[in-house]
Motif scaffolding. Sequence first.
Motif, PDB file in Angstrom:
ATOM      1  N   LEU A 151      -7.769  -4.734  -4.733  1.00 55.41           N
ATOM      2  CA  LEU A 151      -6.723  -4.657  -3.717  1.00 55.41           C
ATOM      3  C   LEU A 151      -7.057  -3.600  -2.666  1.00 55.41           C
ATOM      4  N   GLU A 152      -7.574  -2.455  -3.114  1.00 57.88           N
ATOM      5  CA  GLU A 152      -7.923  -1.388  -2.176  1.00 57.88           C
ATOM      6  C   GLU A 152      -9.028  -1.820  -1.226  1.00 57.88           C
ATOM      7  N   THR A 153      -9.969  -2.616  -1.726  1.00 57.72           N
ATOM      8  CA  THR A 153     -11.056  -3.105  -0.861  1.00 57.72           C
ATOM      9  C   THR A 153     -10.500  -3.930   0.290  1.00 57.72           C
ATOM     10  N   ARG A 154      -9.515  -4.761   0.006  1.00 61.36           N
ATOM     11  CA  ARG A 154      -8.939  -5.613   1.050  1.00 61.36           C
ATOM     12  C   ARG A 154      -8.132  -4.785   2.059  1.00 61.36           C
ATOM     13  N   ILE A 155      -7.561  -3.681   1.591  1.00 56.96           N
ATOM     14  CA  ILE A 155      -6.805  -2.812   2.500  1.00 56.96           C
ATOM     15  C   ILE A 155      -7.744  -1.962   3.341  1.00 56.96           C
ATOM     16  N   ASP A 202      -7.937  -0.752 -13.383  1.00 54.86           N
ATOM     17  CA  ASP A 202      -8.766  -0.150 -12.331  1.00 54.86           C
ATOM     18  C   ASP A 202      -9.456  -1.226 -11.493  1.00 54.86           C
ATOM     19  N   ARG A 203      -9.836  -2.322 -12.136  1.00 48.86           N
ATOM     20  CA  ARG A 203     -10.486  -3.410 -11.400  1.00 48.86           C
ATOM     21  C   ARG A 203      -9.518  -4.050 -10.401  1.00 48.86           C
ATOM     22  N   ALA A 220       1.066   5.886  -5.256  1.00 48.60           N
ATOM     23  CA  ALA A 220       0.953   7.342  -5.341  1.00 48.60           C
ATOM     24  C   ALA A 220      -0.048   7.889  -4.326  1.00 48.60           C
ATOM     25  N   GLU A 221      -1.056   7.084  -3.988  1.00 50.33           N
ATOM     26  CA  GLU A 221      -2.060   7.493  -3.001  1.00 50.33           C
ATOM     27  C   GLU A 221      -1.601   7.230  -1.571  1.00 50.33           C
ATOM     28  N   GLY A 222      -0.474   6.538  -1.414  1.00 49.48           N
ATOM     29  CA  GLY A 222       0.027   6.242  -0.080  1.00 49.48           C
ATOM     30  C   GLY A 222      -0.584   5.008   0.554  1.00 49.48           C
ATOM     31  N   LEU A 223      -1.285   4.181  -0.238  1.00 54.21           N
ATOM     32  CA  LEU A 223      -1.896   2.970   0.308  1.00 54.21           C
ATOM     33  C   LEU A 223      -0.900   1.831   0.448  1.00 54.21           C
ATOM     34  N   VAL A 224       0.108   1.807  -0.405  1.00 56.23           N
ATOM     35  CA  VAL A 224       1.122   0.764  -0.336  1.00 56.23           C
ATOM     36  C   VAL A 224       2.504   1.402  -0.413  1.00 56.23           C
ATOM     37  N   ARG A 266      12.541  -2.028  -2.274  1.00 49.14           N
ATOM     38  CA  ARG A 266      13.434  -2.835  -3.084  1.00 49.14           C
ATOM     39  C   ARG A 266      13.768  -4.134  -2.365  1.00 49.14           C
ATOM     40  N   ARG A 267      13.592  -5.235  -3.047  1.00 45.65           N
ATOM     41  CA  ARG A 267      13.881  -6.593  -2.577  1.00 45.65           C
ATOM     42  C   ARG A 267      12.874  -7.100  -1.556  1.00 45.65           C
ATOM     43  N   ALA A 268      12.219  -6.200  -0.809  1.00 47.11           N
ATOM     44  CA  ALA A 268      11.252  -6.660   0.189  1.00 47.11           C
ATOM     45  C   ALA A 268       9.851  -6.729  -0.391  1.00 47.11           C
ATOM     46  N   GLY A 269       9.649  -6.217  -1.610  1.00 45.81           N
ATOM     47  CA  GLY A 269       8.337  -6.259  -2.243  1.00 45.81           C
ATOM     48  C   GLY A 269       7.456  -5.099  -1.828  1.00 45.81           C
ATOM     49  N   THR A 270       6.179  -5.196  -2.164  1.00 46.30           N
ATOM     50  CA  THR A 270       5.206  -4.147  -1.882  1.00 46.30           C
ATOM     51  C   THR A 270       4.350  -4.551  -0.701  1.00 46.30           C
ATOM     52  N   VAL A 271       4.191  -3.634   0.252  1.00 46.55           N
ATOM     53  CA  VAL A 271       3.413  -3.924   1.462  1.00 46.55           C
ATOM     54  C   VAL A 271       2.396  -2.823   1.693  1.00 46.55           C
ATOM     55  N   VAL A 272       1.371  -3.136   2.476  1.00 48.67           N
ATOM     56  CA  VAL A 272       0.379  -2.132   2.852  1.00 48.67           C
ATOM     57  C   VAL A 272       1.063  -1.076   3.707  1.00 48.67           C
TER      58      VAL A 272
END
Length: 229
Positions: A11-15, A5-6, A52-56, A60-66
Amino acid sequence: MNLSDRIRADLETRILSGEWKPGHPIPAEHALMAEYGCARMTVNKAIAAMAAEGLVTRRRRAGTVVAAPATERAVMEIADLAEESARLGLAYRHTILARAVEPSAAGPVLSITTLHERGGEPLALEERRISLSAVPEAADESFAEVPPGTWLLQHVAWSEAEHVIGARAADTTLARHLGIPRGAPCLTLDRRTWQAGEPITEVRLTYPADRHHFTSRFAQTRETLPGER
């Protein structure tokens, strides 16, 4: 607050603060594991909850983005023709008709023309230019197995897109490729995408007007619903 959760809260704070804009890459799992001194499962749980919340968005292969805000995703949806065909239960194939590396003011681009077919008949003619400054690996990709649009969605994160819908009459070349009479009406979708302000690709998709239509469904956020202010 447990460690997962931390991590999620950090991460959510930065987004949500706007520090990380749509399309900004989230640090890789191994980097977060080292930063927080935890197991991969702990990091994965935090990112999965954000997805799941739609924040990120996980690609596949491109990684996770905002992720883009929901209202933006509705009007900026980029369709994968191969995936869309599979969802409809129709056979799909593509043929590369031409490709060449060309100069431009912003650097070399890969110009590539692709014919898409669905259910045994032509679906669209794609005329695409890919910036080799932004996506140098595209120069060595044959696109024989995966069409250019699908390949880009799998490999390159985008943060901005522009769509322009129009119409044109089929000229001789277009009529031959799409199997329609010369002068027949066609729908066009011109699209450009950027990543952090850097152009990635521009494409024109031309569809026979009687075989395709564009649609978009979206909703107002609760903050803008009439009578709720």
